[in-house]
Design a protein around this motif. Structure first.
Motif, PDB file in Angstrom:
ATOM      1  N   PRO A 111       0.729  -1.323   0.068  1.00 20.77           N
ATOM      2  CA  PRO A 111      -0.159  -0.054   0.279  1.00 20.77           C
ATOM      3  C   PRO A 111       0.871   1.248   0.030  1.00 20.77           C
ATOM      4  O   PRO A 111       1.986   1.292   0.641  1.00 20.77           O
ATOM      5  CB  PRO A 111      -0.732  -0.250   1.355  1.00 20.77           C
ATOM      6  N   GLU A 115      -1.600   7.125   0.992  1.00 21.56           N
ATOM      7  CA  GLU A 115      -2.992   6.786   0.841  1.00 21.56           C
ATOM      8  C   GLU A 115      -3.503   7.147   2.337  1.00 21.56           C
ATOM      9  O   GLU A 115      -2.769   6.599   3.308  1.00 21.56           O
ATOM     10  CB  GLU A 115      -3.405   5.495   0.559  1.00 21.56           C
ATOM     11  N   ASP A 116      -4.582   7.663   2.468  1.00 20.25           N
ATOM     12  CA  ASP A 116      -5.402   7.950   3.863  1.00 20.25           C
ATOM     13  C   ASP A 116      -6.292   6.883   4.153  1.00 20.25           C
ATOM     14  O   ASP A 116      -7.332   6.856   4.012  1.00 20.25           O
ATOM     15  CB  ASP A 116      -6.413   9.179   3.292  1.00 20.25           C
ATOM     16  N   ARG A 117      -5.342   5.904   5.016  1.00 15.74           N
ATOM     17  CA  ARG A 117      -5.955   4.522   5.329  1.00 15.74           C
ATOM     18  C   ARG A 117      -6.373   4.683   6.679  1.00 15.74           C
ATOM     19  O   ARG A 117      -5.441   5.099   7.579  1.00 15.74           O
ATOM     20  CB  ARG A 117      -5.247   3.372   4.991  1.00 15.74           C
ATOM     21  N   LYS A 402      -3.025  -5.269   0.919  1.00 13.31           N
ATOM     22  CA  LYS A 402      -3.644  -4.471  -0.080  1.00 13.31           C
ATOM     23  C   LYS A 402      -5.038  -4.195  -0.030  1.00 13.31           C
ATOM     24  O   LYS A 402      -5.270  -2.829  -0.267  1.00 13.31           O
ATOM     25  CB  LYS A 402      -3.274  -5.104  -1.378  1.00 13.31           C
ATOM     26  N   TRP A 405      -8.415  -1.803   4.097  1.00 10.97           N
ATOM     27  CA  TRP A 405      -7.857  -0.673   4.402  1.00 10.97           C
ATOM     28  C   TRP A 405      -7.705  -0.163   5.790  1.00 10.97           C
ATOM     29  O   TRP A 405      -6.906   0.703   6.056  1.00 10.97           O
ATOM     30  CB  TRP A 405      -9.027   0.493   3.574  1.00 10.97           C
ATOM     31  N   HIS A 406      -8.617  -0.759   6.469  1.00 13.52           N
ATOM     32  CA  HIS A 406      -8.207  -0.391   8.201  1.00 13.52           C
ATOM     33  C   HIS A 406      -7.129  -1.155   8.675  1.00 13.52           C
ATOM     34  O   HIS A 406      -7.195  -2.473   8.677  1.00 13.52           O
ATOM     35  CB  HIS A 406      -9.595  -0.472   8.979  1.00 13.52           C
ATOM     36  N   ARG A 407      -5.981  -0.381   8.718  1.00 10.86           N
ATOM     37  CA  ARG A 407      -4.746  -1.110   9.382  1.00 10.86           C
ATOM     38  C   ARG A 407      -5.251  -2.007  10.527  1.00 10.86           C
ATOM     39  O   ARG A 407      -4.694  -3.249  10.646  1.00 10.86           O
ATOM     40  CB  ARG A 407      -3.783  -0.172   9.615  1.00 10.86           C
ATOM     41  N   ASP A 451     -14.559  -4.182   6.280  1.00 14.71           N
ATOM     42  CA  ASP A 451     -13.871  -3.085   5.948  1.00 14.71           C
ATOM     43  C   ASP A 451     -14.562  -2.168   4.973  1.00 14.71           C
ATOM     44  O   ASP A 451     -14.716  -1.099   5.248  1.00 14.71           O
ATOM     45  CB  ASP A 451     -12.432  -3.629   5.500  1.00 14.71           C
ATOM     46  N   ARG A 452     -15.311  -2.688   3.840  1.00 14.45           N
ATOM     47  CA  ARG A 452     -15.898  -1.765   2.952  1.00 14.45           C
ATOM     48  C   ARG A 452     -16.958  -1.267   3.468  1.00 14.45           C
ATOM     49  O   ARG A 452     -17.556  -0.108   3.313  1.00 14.45           O
ATOM     50  CB  ARG A 452     -16.408  -2.801   1.853  1.00 14.45           C
ATOM     51  N   LEU A 455     -15.913   1.680   5.552  1.00 16.25           N
ATOM     52  CA  LEU A 455     -15.517   2.765   4.785  1.00 16.25           C
ATOM     53  C   LEU A 455     -16.764   3.640   4.402  1.00 16.25           C
ATOM     54  O   LEU A 455     -16.688   4.700   4.048  1.00 16.25           O
ATOM     55  CB  LEU A 455     -14.700   2.098   3.558  1.00 16.25           C
TER      56      LEU A 455
END
Length: 471
Positions: A111, A115-117, A402, A405-407, A451-452, A455
């Motif tokens: 990643p 990127e704004d994760r 990848k 997105w949420h670490r 995760d989606r 978001l």
């Protein structure tokens, strides 16, 4: 994979020192495999689950070399088998997995740091509530897994997801500054839960605590060194304790009325057995240590097997691996009538020619994928499927890193999945592949959906805030 001058000199000294203290060149070679493996599986994202899982995997191939060489104690594998060829095969498997992980993970671009994760997926309060709920539901899930065999793997995987929640809790307690008393309280509670089951599950909380601490580890902070030393000492001590009391404890677990349903009764019995074991003499403690090393150094039965194959029993030309793959692609939820795979004990009896306990006594003696691969293909072709397993794991690591997105969600998923999938050398092909695929499908896919969803919720919240600002 770059090696600095300091790493090169330090490694060279370590190899000669290992050779000196053990008087065994094989021990120095084993240490070299460990050091090379660390460099290969170090992905560079401040997650240490792959190096730690690789270390434990390697440990089961090499522990006896160092323990026996340093202490001079007699071990079953050394006295009862030609152990050295099997150690070399085990080290070859470790390297094959490490190379596979490195290549698989490198195929997926990391990643972009710009990127704004999002870092966190939920509040600490909500995380604490979820943790308490998972603790309450754990015993029910364990019972359900036994009552509903067709969905057992799904239930077991979600039960293991509780460890992900535990890790997130420990990780939050480590940021921004470790709250040691709270961490100690949570880990102690988890150890009590783990020690009072039929199988000791105290190791996983200790590993998760170590991984959470390693993310914020400061080499200049003595408290961090003390914490890691405590985790290491506690893990070894509890391992010795469990080996020393497990026979009598399990006898009561099976034979005493209401023992399984009363945790307080199990705690009392375990405390009594622990007190008696601690009072044992020096000879008894050394015998317990020998038994622990014999249990962890998974070489003895495979060494007996490779002595007989192909001299007395021919190679099977992939039959074992094919059966494992067939079992893998026919999940019991869709094929409820499929036959069970042979017990590991059956493999030991057939190929090692030792009449070990099996399903008739509700137990199984580990044989391991390395021995199965050797029986299937022999040298050197046995390392090909081992490499592809590592490649599969590395590729999975890169893909989920990848896509999630949420670490925080990825860290929890990666820690539980790759620790429980990679750390055991003594697993059969069927179990090794089944556990990994189950985590990817039954845990990874739901986490991607979560995760989606998070978001989308975050996006809706930001749009509402922008609308309020405009109007």
């Amino acid at each position: 994979m770059r090696v600095t001058l300091f790493e090169g000199l330090g490694s060279t000294f370590a190899l000669f020192f290992a050779w000196y203290i053990t008087d065994d060149l094989l021990a120095a070679l084993a240490l070299a495999v460990l050091l090379v493996g660390w460099k290969l599986v170090a992905i560079g994202d401040r997650l240490y689950v792959l190096p730690l899982a690789y270390t434990f995997h390697w440990d089961q191939t090499s522990l006896g070399l160092f323990y026996g060489g340093i202490t001079g104690r007699h071990l079953t594998a050394v006295d009862g088998s030609d152990y050295q060829p099997m150690v070399l095969i085990g080290l070859g498997c470790c390297l094959a997995i490490a190379i596979g992980i490195r290549i698989g993970a490198s195929l997926i671009k990391r990643p972009d740091p710009s990127e704004d994760r999002p870092e966190f997926a939920c509040s600490f309060r909500l995380l604490l509530i979820i943790y308490v709920v998972t603790v309450v539901l754990e015993s029910g899930l364990t019972t359900a897994a036994a009552d509903y065999p067709t969905i057992r793997q799904i239930i077991v995987t979600f039960d293991c997801a509780r460890l992900g929640i535990l890790f997130l809790l420990l990780r939050r307690l480590c940021h921004p500054q470790p709250r040691w008393l709270l961490i100690l309280g949570v880990v102690t509670w988890e150890m009590v839960l783990g020690m009072t089951g039929f199988f000791a599950r105290f190791r996983d909380p200790m590993v998760l605590a170590a991984l959470a601490t390693m993310e914020v580890f400061d080499r200049k902070n003595p408290r961090h060194w003390a914490a890691m030393a405590f985790v290491a000492a506690a893990t070894v001590s509890l391992g010795l304790l469990w080996i020393g009391v497990r026979v009598e404890y399990r006898r009561d677990y099976v034979g005493v009325d209401n023992f399984q349903t009363s945790r307080s009764a199990r705690v009392d019995r375990l405390s009594s057995l622990a007190s008696d074991w601690i009072k044992s003499d020096k000879v008894g403690l050394w015998d317990t240590a020998d038994n622990l090393v014999d249990r962890m150094w998974a070489i003895y039965y495979p060494a007996l097997a490779i002595k007989r194959v192909p001299a007395q029993i021919p190679h099977t030309d992939g039959t074992i691996l094919l059966a494992a793959l067939t079992h893998l692609v026919t999940p019991r939820i869709f094929f409820p009538e499929k036959a069970d795979l042979p017990s590991d004990s059956d493999m030991v009896r057939k190929y090692s020619n030792v009449n070990v306990a099996g399903r008739e006594k509700e137990t199984s003696i580990a044989f391991g994928y390395a021995a199965e691969a050797y029986i299937d293909f022999g040298l050197p072709w046995m390392f090909v499927p081992v490499f592809f397993f590592g490649f599969f794991m590395g590729l999975g690591y890169g893909v989920f890193r990848k896509m999630i997105w949420h670490r925080e969600l990825f860290v929890a998923f990666a820690t539980v999945t790759f620790w429980l999938s990679v750390y055991l050398f003594e697993r059969s092909w069927a179990t090794l592949l089944g556990v990994a695929l189950a985590f990817f499908v039954y845990l990874g896919v739901p986490l991607l959906l979560l995760d989606r969803f998070l978001l989308l919720q975050t996006g809706k919240k930001e749009r509402r805030e922008q609308e309020q600002y405009l109007f």
